[in-house]
Design a protein around this motif. Structure first.
Motif, PDB file in Angstrom:
ATOM      1  N   VAL A 219       0.859  -1.172   0.000  1.00  0.00           N
ATOM      2  CA  VAL A 219       0.000   0.000   0.000  1.00  0.00           C
ATOM      3  C   VAL A 219       0.900   1.228   0.000  1.00  0.00           C
ATOM      4  CG1 VAL A 219      -0.195   0.273   2.521  1.00  0.00           C
ATOM      5  CG2 VAL A 219      -2.042   1.081   1.049  1.00  0.00           C
ATOM      6  N   ILE A 220       0.431   2.310  -0.619  1.00  0.00           N
ATOM      7  CA  ILE A 220       1.180   3.564  -0.647  1.00  0.00           C
ATOM      8  C   ILE A 220       0.428   4.586   0.187  1.00  0.00           C
ATOM      9  CG2 ILE A 220       2.048   5.426  -2.104  1.00  0.00           C
ATOM     10  CD1 ILE A 220       2.280   3.454  -4.381  1.00  0.00           C
ATOM     11  N   CYS A 221       1.162   5.223   1.089  1.00  0.00           N
ATOM     12  CA  CYS A 221       0.592   6.284   1.925  1.00  0.00           C
ATOM     13  C   CYS A 221       1.401   7.558   1.727  1.00  0.00           C
ATOM     14  CB  CYS A 221       0.616   5.892   3.401  1.00  0.00           C
ATOM     15  SG  CYS A 221      -0.321   4.406   3.789  1.00  0.00           S
ATOM     16  N   SER A 222       0.747   8.712   1.905  1.00  0.00           N
ATOM     17  CA  SER A 222       1.429   9.996   1.854  1.00  0.00           C
ATOM     18  C   SER A 222       1.725  10.431   3.285  1.00  0.00           C
ATOM     19  CB  SER A 222       0.538  11.040   1.171  1.00  0.00           C
ATOM     20  OG  SER A 222       1.058  11.427  -0.065  1.00  0.00           O
ATOM     21  N   LEU A 223       3.007  10.477   3.649  1.00  0.00           N
ATOM     22  CA  LEU A 223       3.412  10.789   5.025  1.00  0.00           C
ATOM     23  C   LEU A 223       4.236  12.065   5.082  1.00  0.00           C
ATOM     24  CD1 LEU A 223       4.500   7.243   6.292  1.00  0.00           C
ATOM     25  CD2 LEU A 223       2.213   8.242   6.169  1.00  0.00           C
ATOM     26  N   SER A 224       4.158  12.731   6.206  1.00  0.00           N
ATOM     27  CA  SER A 224       4.994  13.906   6.423  1.00  0.00           C
ATOM     28  C   SER A 224       6.376  13.468   6.869  1.00  0.00           C
ATOM     29  CB  SER A 224       4.356  14.808   7.489  1.00  0.00           C
ATOM     30  OG  SER A 224       4.237  14.085   8.714  1.00  0.00           O
ATOM     31  N   PRO A 225       7.414  14.262   6.602  1.00  0.00           N
ATOM     32  CA  PRO A 225       8.760  13.912   7.066  1.00  0.00           C
ATOM     33  C   PRO A 225       8.788  13.795   8.581  1.00  0.00           C
ATOM     34  CG  PRO A 225       8.838  15.674   5.437  1.00  0.00           C
ATOM     35  CD  PRO A 225       7.399  15.497   5.793  1.00  0.00           C
ATOM     36  N   GLY A 226       9.675  12.938   9.055  1.00  0.00           N
ATOM     37  CA  GLY A 226       9.800  12.733  10.488  1.00  0.00           C
ATOM     38  C   GLY A 226       9.834  11.260  10.849  1.00  0.00           C
ATOM     39  N   TYR A 227       9.630  10.999  12.126  1.00  0.00           N
ATOM     40  CA  TYR A 227       9.729   9.639  12.669  1.00  0.00           C
ATOM     41  C   TYR A 227       8.340   9.030  12.776  1.00  0.00           C
ATOM     42  CZ  TYR A 227      10.724   5.995  16.146  1.00  0.00           C
ATOM     43  OH  TYR A 227      10.840   4.807  16.828  1.00  0.00           O
ATOM     44  N   HIS A 228       8.182   7.809  12.291  1.00  0.00           N
ATOM     45  CA  HIS A 228       6.881   7.139  12.307  1.00  0.00           C
ATOM     46  C   HIS A 228       7.032   5.715  12.829  1.00  0.00           C
ATOM     47  CE1 HIS A 228       4.899  10.302   9.893  1.00  0.00           C
ATOM     48  NE2 HIS A 228       6.023  10.334   9.196  1.00  0.00           N
ATOM     49  N   GLN A 229       5.963   5.228  13.457  1.00  0.00           N
ATOM     50  CA  GLN A 229       5.872   3.837  13.878  1.00  0.00           C
ATOM     51  C   GLN A 229       4.689   3.189  13.161  1.00  0.00           C
ATOM     52  OE1 GLN A 229       5.494   3.756  18.140  1.00  0.00           O
ATOM     53  NE2 GLN A 229       7.625   4.322  18.501  1.00  0.00           N
ATOM     54  N   PHE A 230       4.789   1.875  12.923  1.00  0.00           N
ATOM     55  CA  PHE A 230       3.698   1.202  12.223  1.00  0.00           C
ATOM     56  C   PHE A 230       3.716  -0.288  12.552  1.00  0.00           C
ATOM     57  CE2 PHE A 230       7.378   1.226   9.467  1.00  0.00           C
ATOM     58  CZ  PHE A 230       7.418  -0.039   8.906  1.00  0.00           C
ATOM     59  N   LYS A 231       2.541  -0.923  12.334  1.00  0.00           N
ATOM     60  CA  LYS A 231       2.395  -2.361  12.490  1.00  0.00           C
ATOM     61  C   LYS A 231       1.463  -2.889  11.406  1.00  0.00           C
ATOM     62  CE  LYS A 231       2.411  -4.573  16.400  1.00  0.00           C
ATOM     63  NZ  LYS A 231       2.237  -5.115  17.762  1.00  0.00           N
ATOM     64  N   PHE A 232       1.449  -4.210  11.279  1.00  0.00           N
ATOM     65  CA  PHE A 232       0.581  -4.867  10.312  1.00  0.00           C
ATOM     66  C   PHE A 232      -0.460  -5.705  11.064  1.00  0.00           C
ATOM     67  CE2 PHE A 232       4.734  -4.296   8.393  1.00  0.00           C
ATOM     68  CZ  PHE A 232       4.432  -3.688   7.193  1.00  0.00           C
ATOM     69  N   PHE A 233      -1.680  -5.725  10.540  1.00  0.00           N
ATOM     70  CA  PHE A 233      -2.762  -6.525  11.113  1.00  0.00           C
ATOM     71  C   PHE A 233      -3.087  -7.613  10.092  1.00  0.00           C
ATOM     72  CE2 PHE A 233      -7.260  -7.097  12.615  1.00  0.00           C
ATOM     73  CZ  PHE A 233      -6.923  -7.486  13.912  1.00  0.00           C
ATOM     74  N   VAL A 234      -2.602  -8.828  10.357  1.00  0.00           N
ATOM     75  CA  VAL A 234      -2.663  -9.921   9.385  1.00  0.00           C
ATOM     76  C   VAL A 234      -3.614 -11.009   9.880  1.00  0.00           C
ATOM     77  CG1 VAL A 234      -1.331 -11.595   8.049  1.00  0.00           C
ATOM     78  CG2 VAL A 234      -0.275  -9.422   8.734  1.00  0.00           C
ATOM     79  N   ASP A 235      -4.715 -11.188   9.180  1.00  0.00           N
ATOM     80  CA  ASP A 235      -5.686 -12.240   9.518  1.00  0.00           C
ATOM     81  C   ASP A 235      -6.055 -12.234  11.002  1.00  0.00           C
ATOM     82  OD1 ASP A 235      -5.598 -13.004   6.884  1.00  0.00           O
ATOM     83  OD2 ASP A 235      -4.144 -14.617   7.192  1.00  0.00           O
ATOM     84  N   GLY A 236      -6.292 -11.020  11.520  1.00  0.00           N
ATOM     85  CA  GLY A 236      -6.754 -10.886  12.899  1.00  0.00           C
ATOM     86  C   GLY A 236      -5.658 -10.854  13.947  1.00  0.00           C
ATOM     87  N   GLU A 237      -4.390 -10.885  13.524  1.00  0.00           N
ATOM     88  CA  GLU A 237      -3.279 -10.861  14.476  1.00  0.00           C
ATOM     89  C   GLU A 237      -2.355  -9.686  14.171  1.00  0.00           C
ATOM     90  OE1 GLU A 237      -1.141 -14.489  14.631  1.00  0.00           O
ATOM     91  OE2 GLU A 237      -2.879 -15.743  15.050  1.00  0.00           O
ATOM     92  N   TRP A 238      -1.855  -9.049  15.262  1.00  0.00           N
ATOM     93  CA  TRP A 238      -0.895  -7.957  15.116  1.00  0.00           C
ATOM     94  C   TRP A 238       0.475  -8.550  14.816  1.00  0.00           C
ATOM     95  CZ3 TRP A 238      -2.363  -3.254  14.236  1.00  0.00           C
ATOM     96  CH2 TRP A 238      -3.576  -2.797  14.757  1.00  0.00           C
TER      97      TRP A 238
END
Length: 479
Positions: free
Chosen positions: A61-80
């Motif tokens: 997936v492509i997202c438009s983000l602002s410069p800086g520090y970011h955190q992220f996770k994936f939610f796969v088939d109901g599990e983090w």
């Protein structure tokens, strides 16, 4: 494709729009439903990710983000989930991946080049991410893996490749070449053993390479073979002419073996693999005769590297750790043919063509470069399709070969003739990522009909290399 969460800018009158950078997130580990969330959505929105064409286990997936520090996770088939091959930290939401997007005017390390292929699972346009170094396998682990694979192959025989029931096609040497290639196309097979009823023996094979050489000979103005003769030209007559043709090409008739390469049901799998590799063929016939003189031979099966690979995967399914090399990413092991890195002097070049190149150029490259397939790419070297030796048999349908000129037909036009052939689940191009493990690559190569995987850059599909079944076995056996 772009997320509509809090990071996506909205136009405000009199207020300058914030700098937003398009960023592609990749989840390469499969799943049925995959979502992305992170600090840029205030952890409240789940952004759906889509499977990548040709790589159903890779989501993006492509997202438009602002410069800086970011955190992220994936939610796969109901599990983090998080990607442990990307930078990660323990945060308020458990273990999360992190990324820092530099501002346009921020200094960038001169050692990072925007043209260098990314080694991460996440591609960013005009953004540079520090990633973990690629793990390398030790010589000791490589040697252990090879010894255990060779031991397994030596202790098991070709008899284990025989299916409970199957259809094996052989061709009589006295049928017309044109009819023979029509059979290959209709049956969807790349080659077939040849039976000589006078000798009472299997005497060779007819393959797509034969058809390529015939078409090139037909296109040669000095050819002794005409289209009319092709209608009645027998396989045995072609095989005799092929020896003469091989002398003209490279002055060495032995470049095309005149004897049949085959195996018996009690030959070891290692012997079968070595015969395929050394003969540079797609498969070898498994032939058995109850007589010591070899009379009354029975054609039992056609052994392929794919079938042998399935045996290996079944055997090591619950003990994959005994082959340490299986868990290594393919970019860290000597496997396949890769596009040379910038500044790399000794890299082996990877043959690629544009879709507007002529079919004649493709056939010449297949023969001269001694390869079984050629990636077809656009001006950015992004993968569009693959043209393989076996695709040439599509020209046998409705005598298409008699209506074309090799130098006038483009590869794009030739691919339209075989668009339904050699496709797996509707996909002709089977791809993988450089970050995929050898085990994952082997599982995909063991799928029916898959003979090679094109290594692409996630998102852009820029070709980075190609891995064939032969490459995997050369690695496992060290040959």
């Amino acid at each position: 494709m772009f997320a509509s969460g809090p990071e996506t800018g909205h136009e405000n009158r009199g207020v300058s729009r914030p700098l937003l950078v398009p960023m592609r997130f990749i989840w390469p580990y499969g799943g049925s439903r995959v979502f992305l969330t992170g600090s840029f959505t205030r952890w409240s929105e789940h952004i759906p990710m889509s499977p990548m064409e040709g790589c159903p286990t890779v989501f993006q997936v492509i997202c438009s983000l602002s410069p800086g520090y970011h955190q992220f996770k994936f939610f796969v088939d109901g599990e983090w989930r998080h990607d442990d091959r990307q930078p990660f930290v323990n945060g308020n939401y458990g273990v999360v991946n992190t990324v820092f997007i530099a501002r346009e005017l921020d200094a960038v390390s001169p050692s990072v080049s925007p043209e260098a292929p990314s080694r991460s699972h996440m591609d960013v346009d005009d953004v540079f991410i520090c990633s973990e170094p690629v793990p390398t396998i030790s010589d000791a682990d490589l040697e252990v893996s090879r010894q255990r694979a060779a031991t397994f192959l030596s202790r098991h025989t070709a008899y284990e490749l025989l299916p409970d029931s199957s259809k094996v096609i052989a061709l009589d040497v006295n049928i017309a070449v044109k009819q023979a290639f029509h059979i290959l196309h209709e049956q969807g097979i790349p080659m077939a053993p040849l039976w000589d009823s006078f000798k009472g023996q299997f005497v060779g094979v007819l393959s797509a390479l034969d058809f390529i050489l015939i078409l090139r000979e037909l296109g040669n103005h000095g050819s002794n073979l005409t289209e009319e003769e092709l209608e009645t030209h027998t396989i045995s007559a072609w095989k005799e002419g092929k020896v003469h043709l091989s002398r003209q090409i490279d002055g060495n008739a032995s470049s095309y073996p005149r004897c049949l390469v085959h195996a018996g049901p009690y030959d070891s799998l290692k012997d079968v693999v070595l015969k395929i590799l050394r003969s540079k063929v797609a498969m070898v016939p498994i032939i058995h005769s109850a007589s010591q003189d070899g009379s009354f031979p029975q054609l039992l099966n056609l052994a392929t590297l794919s079938e042998v690979l399935k045996c290996i995967l079944r055997h090591f399914k619950h003990s994959s750790s005994s082959l340490p090399i299986l868990q290594q990413p393919i970019c860290s092991i000597p496997l396949g043919t890769w596009v040379p890195e910038i500044g790399e002097l000794n890299g082996q070049s990877l043959a690629m063509l544009r879709p507007n190149a002529s079919l004649g150029a493709a056939l010449s490259l297949l023969v001269q470069a001694d390869v079984s397939s050629i990636p077809i790419v656009d001006e950015n070297d992004s993968l569009l399709d693959v043209y393989s030796r076996s695709d040439i048999t599509a020209l046998a349908k409705d005598k298409a070969y008699a209506q074309i000129r090799l130098d006038e037909m483009s590869i794009h036009q030739a691919l339209q003739l075989c668009q339904d052939a050699n496709s797996i689940n509707g996909q002709r191009c089977q791809m993988c990522l450089r970050s995929d493990t050898l085990h994952k690559v082997m599982e995909r190569l063991a799928s029916p009909g898959v003979r090679r995987l094109v290594i692409v850059e996630a998102g852009s599909k820029r070709v980075e290399g190609i891995i064939s079944l032969s490459d995997v076995f050369r690695l496992l056996l060290g040959v």
